[in-house]
Design an enzyme around this catalytic site. Sequence first.
Site, PDB file in Angstrom:
ATOM      1  N   HIS A  88       0.831  -1.209   0.000  1.00 54.60           N
ATOM      2  CA  HIS A  88       0.000   0.000   0.000  1.00 54.60           C
ATOM      3  C   HIS A  88       0.866   1.261   0.000  1.00 54.60           C
ATOM      4  O   HIS A  88       0.507   2.267  -0.621  1.00 54.60           O
ATOM      5  CB  HIS A  88      -0.943  -0.037   1.193  1.00 54.60           C
ATOM      6  N   ARG A  97      -0.561   8.006  -9.830  1.00 54.74           N
ATOM      7  CA  ARG A  97      -1.754   7.226  -9.518  1.00 54.74           C
ATOM      8  C   ARG A  97      -2.645   7.937  -8.510  1.00 54.74           C
ATOM      9  O   ARG A  97      -3.832   8.195  -8.756  1.00 54.74           O
ATOM     10  CB  ARG A  97      -1.335   5.861  -8.964  1.00 54.74           C
ATOM     11  N   GLY A 121     -12.272  -2.426  -2.988  1.00 53.38           N
ATOM     12  CA  GLY A 121     -10.870  -2.681  -2.723  1.00 53.38           C
ATOM     13  C   GLY A 121     -10.216  -1.474  -2.114  1.00 53.38           C
ATOM     14  O   GLY A 121      -9.257  -0.922  -2.637  1.00 53.38           O
ATOM     15  N   ASP A 143     -13.022  -4.179   1.527  1.00 53.70           N
ATOM     16  CA  ASP A 143     -11.781  -4.882   1.192  1.00 53.70           C
ATOM     17  C   ASP A 143     -11.767  -6.246   1.865  1.00 53.70           C
ATOM     18  O   ASP A 143     -12.109  -6.377   3.037  1.00 53.70           O
ATOM     19  CB  ASP A 143     -10.566  -4.065   1.650  1.00 53.70           C
ATOM     20  N   GLU A 172     -18.666 -10.243  -3.348  1.00 54.97           N
ATOM     21  CA  GLU A 172     -19.616 -11.316  -3.590  1.00 54.97           C
ATOM     22  C   GLU A 172     -20.331 -11.771  -2.326  1.00 54.97           C
ATOM     23  O   GLU A 172     -21.399 -12.395  -2.408  1.00 54.97           O
ATOM     24  CB  GLU A 172     -18.893 -12.523  -4.214  1.00 54.97           C
ATOM     25  N   GLU A 186      -9.558   1.399  -7.557  1.00 56.15           N
ATOM     26  CA  GLU A 186      -8.274   1.330  -8.245  1.00 56.15           C
ATOM     27  C   GLU A 186      -8.009  -0.148  -8.473  1.00 56.15           C
ATOM     28  O   GLU A 186      -7.361  -0.817  -7.676  1.00 56.15           O
ATOM     29  CB  GLU A 186      -7.188   1.999  -7.398  1.00 56.15           C
ATOM     30  N   HIS A 373       3.970   2.856 -10.637  1.00 58.74           N
ATOM     31  CA  HIS A 373       4.366   1.559 -10.085  1.00 58.74           C
ATOM     32  C   HIS A 373       3.929   0.401 -10.971  1.00 58.74           C
ATOM     33  O   HIS A 373       4.415  -0.716 -10.812  1.00 58.74           O
ATOM     34  CB  HIS A 373       3.827   1.395  -8.663  1.00 58.74           C
TER      35      HIS A 373
END
Length: 429
Positions: A88, A97, A121, A143, A172, A186, A373
């Site tokens: 992270h 980004r 996420g 997440d 899900e 992202e 990255h």
Amino acid sequence: MFQSTSGSGYSNGYHHGGGSVGAHVSGHRLRRGCRSRSRDHGGGSNLRVSNRMMQQRQQEETAIDSAPNPCTDFDMAYFNSYAHLGIHEEMIKDRARTESYRNAIFQHQDRIAGKVVVDVGCGTGILSIFCAQAGAKRVYAVDASNIAVQANEVVKANNLSDTIIVFHGRVEDVEIDEEVDVIVSEWMGYMLLYESMLGSVITARDRWLKPGGLILPSTATLYLAPVTHPDRYSESIDFWRNVYGIDMSAMLPLAKQCAFEEPSVETITGENVLTWPYVVKQVDCYTVTLHELESVSTRFKFTSMMRAPFHGFAFWFDVEFGIPVKYPSNNNTRTAFVESPNNQNTDGTQRKKRANPNDALVLSTAPEDPPTHWQQTLIYFYDPIEVEQDQVIEGSVTLSQSKENPRFMNIHLEYASNGRYFVKESVMR
């Protein structure tokens, strides 16, 4: 069952999805400088926990046939990889980004302020916080990685628990008890589609997004181009021809296999690119389907702009934070996006160019743009091919999800030039 760390009122705080523990790590061995991503997500609710428990109990009794795909060992390994803070840190320190996302969120502040957002996420929660700063009424930060625990602490430390609801679980597996206005995520992996996280965004879209809702980013484009990279070949291969005066060329076949058998994530420049790039796949986040991502195939034809050794192919991508001209009435309606009349994509081979700052914001990982990255993904040949200026290179590429693990990607390249035909197969793990 989802449990809240808060007492009463809105379920505003950290919620654990009991059906999918684990963190976000990719189910592949980490490369040097590799970033594995927090992907696969769930959601929260503005209803009280008691209501949520009752609703989930009813769902368990009546919706067995529609149960989501089970969480596999590969999924668990993938999630666990995203529990590591270094991953992270690498993503957040990628200014191209992170600032692109922040700028896009505030560029669309009029569509976020007072609205309900899902961050698919969420990782450390930074995009959720940007949305809260832009005035979102409520943000569901989802997440499947254990990083969600830290994300909840970050939310509390910034006094945003009344706005941001952190959920630990897969998209899900979790429930959001209201439609949402915005999805931000992202989701992009190496060469755009690696890691298959876009599927989580599709699931969130189909479950919760209101007709006319906003998805950030809205579109993505994957590019391919032939490249020359003599320095890389010399460092990895030619080195063995003379080692301290010793002929070690017997190592060359093994050196080529070790260096070039698998895709390589590295940074190149525009000087390495032999031709204009070709569009492999354009993704409309409003309409793309899970089935569509299982296999992507296209034919290409390039004309070399210089005489040089042809060492392989490079992949990179752009994502665009645009606004649909016509919002879809349902998630199967094709949309068009606002573009400048000067945006060109002639015969599918060239990148779109932004004419002015009023055009849709674009985050690019192209060789000529500031490095990210994601870098670029290169498929090297074992031996280079000498090409002349204006020499034609044509063939086809197929990118398909691995049957071993859908998060892996099989790459099949067929290419021909000057009467010679080649096939290169590789797996990105």
